[in-house]
Every structure is written in C-alpha cells, then in structure tokens.
Scaffold this motif. Structure first.
Motif, PDB file in Angstrom:
ATOM      1  N   ASN A  46      54.597 -16.775   2.332  1.00 56.88           N
ATOM      2  CA  ASN A  46      55.269 -15.595   2.876  1.00 56.88           C
ATOM      3  C   ASN A  46      55.255 -14.448   1.871  1.00 56.88           C
ATOM      4  O   ASN A  46      54.976 -13.299   2.231  1.00 56.88           O
ATOM      5  CB  ASN A  46      56.704 -15.926   3.284  1.00 56.88           C
ATOM      6  CG  ASN A  46      56.780 -16.746   4.547  1.00 56.88           C
ATOM      7  OD1 ASN A  46      55.861 -16.762   5.356  1.00 56.88           O
ATOM      8  ND2 ASN A  46      57.884 -17.449   4.715  1.00 56.88           N
ATOM      9  N   LEU A  47      55.572 -14.760   0.623  1.00 55.36           N
ATOM     10  CA  LEU A  47      55.569 -13.723  -0.410  1.00 55.36           C
ATOM     11  C   LEU A  47      54.154 -13.202  -0.665  1.00 55.36           C
ATOM     12  O   LEU A  47      53.965 -11.999  -0.870  1.00 55.36           O
ATOM     13  CB  LEU A  47      56.194 -14.249  -1.705  1.00 55.36           C
ATOM     14  CG  LEU A  47      57.697 -14.458  -1.664  1.00 55.36           C
ATOM     15  CD1 LEU A  47      58.165 -15.247  -2.881  1.00 55.36           C
ATOM     16  CD2 LEU A  47      58.429 -13.123  -1.564  1.00 55.36           C
ATOM     17  N   GLN A  48      53.182 -14.099  -0.661  1.00 52.86           N
ATOM     18  CA  GLN A  48      51.778 -13.699  -0.846  1.00 52.86           C
ATOM     19  C   GLN A  48      51.375 -12.666   0.198  1.00 52.86           C
ATOM     20  O   GLN A  48      50.815 -11.621  -0.134  1.00 52.86           O
ATOM     21  CB  GLN A  48      50.887 -14.939  -0.687  1.00 52.86           C
ATOM     22  CG  GLN A  48      49.999 -15.238  -1.796  1.00 52.86           C
ATOM     23  CD  GLN A  48      49.179 -16.509  -1.520  1.00 52.86           C
ATOM     24  OE1 GLN A  48      49.290 -17.182  -0.492  1.00 52.86           O
ATOM     25  NE2 GLN A  48      48.354 -16.829  -2.471  1.00 52.86           N
ATOM     26  N   GLY A  49      51.632 -12.961   1.452  1.00 56.28           N
ATOM     27  CA  GLY A  49      51.272 -12.046   2.535  1.00 56.28           C
ATOM     28  C   GLY A  49      52.048 -10.749   2.460  1.00 56.28           C
ATOM     29  O   GLY A  49      51.484  -9.659   2.599  1.00 56.28           O
ATOM     30  N   PHE A  50      53.354 -10.854   2.232  1.00 52.81           N
ATOM     31  CA  PHE A  50      54.205  -9.665   2.167  1.00 52.81           C
ATOM     32  C   PHE A  50      53.753  -8.732   1.038  1.00 52.81           C
ATOM     33  O   PHE A  50      53.541  -7.537   1.252  1.00 52.81           O
ATOM     34  CB  PHE A  50      55.673 -10.079   1.973  1.00 52.81           C
ATOM     35  CG  PHE A  50      56.564  -8.933   1.620  1.00 52.81           C
ATOM     36  CD1 PHE A  50      56.945  -8.014   2.585  1.00 52.81           C
ATOM     37  CD2 PHE A  50      57.007  -8.758   0.323  1.00 52.81           C
ATOM     38  CE1 PHE A  50      57.751  -6.937   2.264  1.00 52.81           C
ATOM     39  CE2 PHE A  50      57.816  -7.695  -0.013  1.00 52.81           C
ATOM     40  CZ  PHE A  50      58.190  -6.778   0.954  1.00 52.81           C
ATOM     41  N   TYR A  51      53.629  -9.266  -0.173  1.00 45.00           N
ATOM     42  CA  TYR A  51      53.234  -8.419  -1.305  1.00 45.00           C
ATOM     43  C   TYR A  51      51.804  -7.902  -1.149  1.00 45.00           C
ATOM     44  O   TYR A  51      51.503  -6.778  -1.547  1.00 45.00           O
ATOM     45  CB  TYR A  51      53.396  -9.162  -2.631  1.00 45.00           C
ATOM     46  CG  TYR A  51      54.780  -9.027  -3.207  1.00 45.00           C
ATOM     47  CD1 TYR A  51      55.184  -7.870  -3.869  1.00 45.00           C
ATOM     48  CD2 TYR A  51      55.699 -10.062  -3.098  1.00 45.00           C
ATOM     49  CE1 TYR A  51      56.454  -7.745  -4.397  1.00 45.00           C
ATOM     50  CE2 TYR A  51      56.978  -9.954  -3.628  1.00 45.00           C
ATOM     51  CZ  TYR A  51      57.341  -8.789  -4.280  1.00 45.00           C
ATOM     52  OH  TYR A  51      58.605  -8.667  -4.803  1.00 45.00           O
ATOM     53  N   GLY A  52      50.932  -8.715  -0.578  1.00 38.08           N
ATOM     54  CA  GLY A  52      49.563  -8.252  -0.345  1.00 38.08           C
ATOM     55  C   GLY A  52      49.529  -7.046   0.577  1.00 38.08           C
ATOM     56  O   GLY A  52      48.827  -6.060   0.318  1.00 38.08           O
ATOM     57  N   ARG A  53      50.291  -7.103   1.668  1.00 37.67           N
ATOM     58  CA  ARG A  53      50.348  -5.968   2.600  1.00 37.67           C
ATOM     59  C   ARG A  53      51.000  -4.750   1.954  1.00 37.67           C
ATOM     60  O   ARG A  53      50.525  -3.624   2.107  1.00 37.67           O
ATOM     61  CB  ARG A  53      51.101  -6.366   3.875  1.00 37.67           C
ATOM     62  CG  ARG A  53      50.333  -7.328   4.769  1.00 37.67           C
ATOM     63  CD  ARG A  53      51.062  -7.616   6.070  1.00 37.67           C
ATOM     64  NE  ARG A  53      52.356  -8.258   5.883  1.00 37.67           N
ATOM     65  CZ  ARG A  53      52.534  -9.576   5.711  1.00 37.67           C
ATOM     66  NH1 ARG A  53      51.481 -10.397   5.720  1.00 37.67           N
ATOM     67  NH2 ARG A  53      53.747 -10.084   5.570  1.00 37.67           N
ATOM     68  N   ALA A  54      52.084  -4.970   1.216  1.00 34.86           N
ATOM     69  CA  ALA A  54      52.781  -3.856   0.565  1.00 34.86           C
ATOM     70  C   ALA A  54      51.873  -3.188  -0.463  1.00 34.86           C
ATOM     71  O   ALA A  54      51.812  -1.955  -0.536  1.00 34.86           O
ATOM     72  CB  ALA A  54      54.074  -4.346  -0.090  1.00 34.86           C
ATOM     73  N   ALA A  55      51.145  -3.985  -1.241  1.00 32.13           N
ATOM     74  CA  ALA A  55      50.244  -3.420  -2.251  1.00 32.13           C
ATOM     75  C   ALA A  55      49.101  -2.656  -1.587  1.00 32.13           C
ATOM     76  O   ALA A  55      48.749  -1.561  -2.033  1.00 32.13           O
ATOM     77  CB  ALA A  55      49.696  -4.529  -3.148  1.00 32.13           C
ATOM     78  N   SER A  56      48.542  -3.206  -0.524  1.00 30.75           N
ATOM     79  CA  SER A  56      47.448  -2.525   0.185  1.00 30.75           C
ATOM     80  C   SER A  56      47.882  -1.173   0.729  1.00 30.75           C
ATOM     81  O   SER A  56      47.093  -0.229   0.784  1.00 30.75           O
ATOM     82  CB  SER A  56      46.928  -3.379   1.336  1.00 30.75           C
ATOM     83  OG  SER A  56      46.282  -4.525   0.842  1.00 30.75           O
TER      84      SER A  56
END
Length: 161
Positions: A140-150
């Motif tokens: 969940n954190l991987q996906g969340f931070y990946g989207r936020a960073a993108s």
C-alpha cells in the motif's frame, strides 16, 4: 481503540503552513477516506505504523543509503507546529516535501521486503505480526508513495484516535 496514521498526497502549492488549516484539510480528507483511497491519494495504517517503521529500519543493516531513506515513509517530514489559537485536540501533523516523497518512493520501490522480513520476521512473529499484514502495508505504501512522487506531490501525515 483504533488509532491511525493517515497519509494524504497533496500538491505542495495547495498546502498552507498552518496547523489549524492543515488539521481541517486532513480532517476533511479523513472523512472522505474511502473515496480518496480508491483514487490513490490517501493511505492509512491502523496502530501498527511503528512496526512498519521497524521493518524498514532493518534496511540499515544492509547499508542501503547513508541518508537513511527508510525513515521517510513513516516518520519522514517536518512537524507542523500548533499555532497559539490551535485547538489542543488537533492531531499531530507532519509534512514531507516532494523531494522527500521521491526518496521514500525510491526506497520503497527498491528495498526487498523479503530481505527485510528475513532480518526481523522471527521477532515480529513473536509480537503477533504476520508476514502478510506487513507485506500488505508495504505494498500500500509502495503504491501510494509511487503515485505521489510521480505527481510531484508532498505528503501530509496526521495521527487520528
């Protein structure tokens, strides 16, 4: 009693460096948590965020980076101080700026969950954690931070009881 660490991605230009404003923003986001979760702009962990941080701290044993990026996903960011007129019941708040969000996303994308689990799994199992729960939090954190960073977003964090 449930207590949550709530993460919310937000454009840095939309954030006011004011505890009262940010507490209201995060409260509104918490009320819309299900919709925002579905949209991929929020994430939360019930009670166990300290254990997730401990899982990531195992990365220090692998000398991943001298800047300790493992701190960023859970406790990274700067505290937003209460103003003199703030409601004392407002939650603790933190802001992680876009470069920190990118570092957190990179860490989460490159760290091996299996290697971390190999370091801490026995201890965590003895404390009642199972591998799947921590893996779910990690993903969940991987996906969340990946989207936020993108998106070039910052991440606001609040603790709700």
């Amino acid at each position: 009693m449930s207590i949550y660490l709530h993460f919310r991605a937000v454009a840095e230009s939309e954030i006011r460096d004011d505890h009262t404003w940010l507490a209201a923003f995060m409260s509104d986001a918490w009320e819309d948590h299900a919709d925002e979760y579905a949209a991929g702009i929020t994430c939360s962990i019930n009670k166990g965020w300290d254990s997730v941080n401990d899982l990531y701290a195992a990365a220090a044993t692998h000398d991943i980076d001298a800047d300790e990026p493992w701190i960023l996903p859970i406790y990274g960011g700067r505290p937003v101080a209460h103003s003199a007129d703030a409601d004392p019941s407002d939650p603790p708040l933190m802001l992680l700026d876009p470069p920190g969000v990118s570092q957190a996303a990179h860490f989460l994308a490159t760290v091996s969950f299996d290697e971390l689990w190999n370091v801490v799994g026995a201890r965590f199992s003895a404390l009642g954690w199972n591998r799947q729960d921590l893996l779910d939090h990690h993903r969940n954190l991987q996906g969340f931070y990946g989207r936020a960073a993108s998106a070039g977003h910052a991440v606001a964090k609040a603790v709700w009881a």
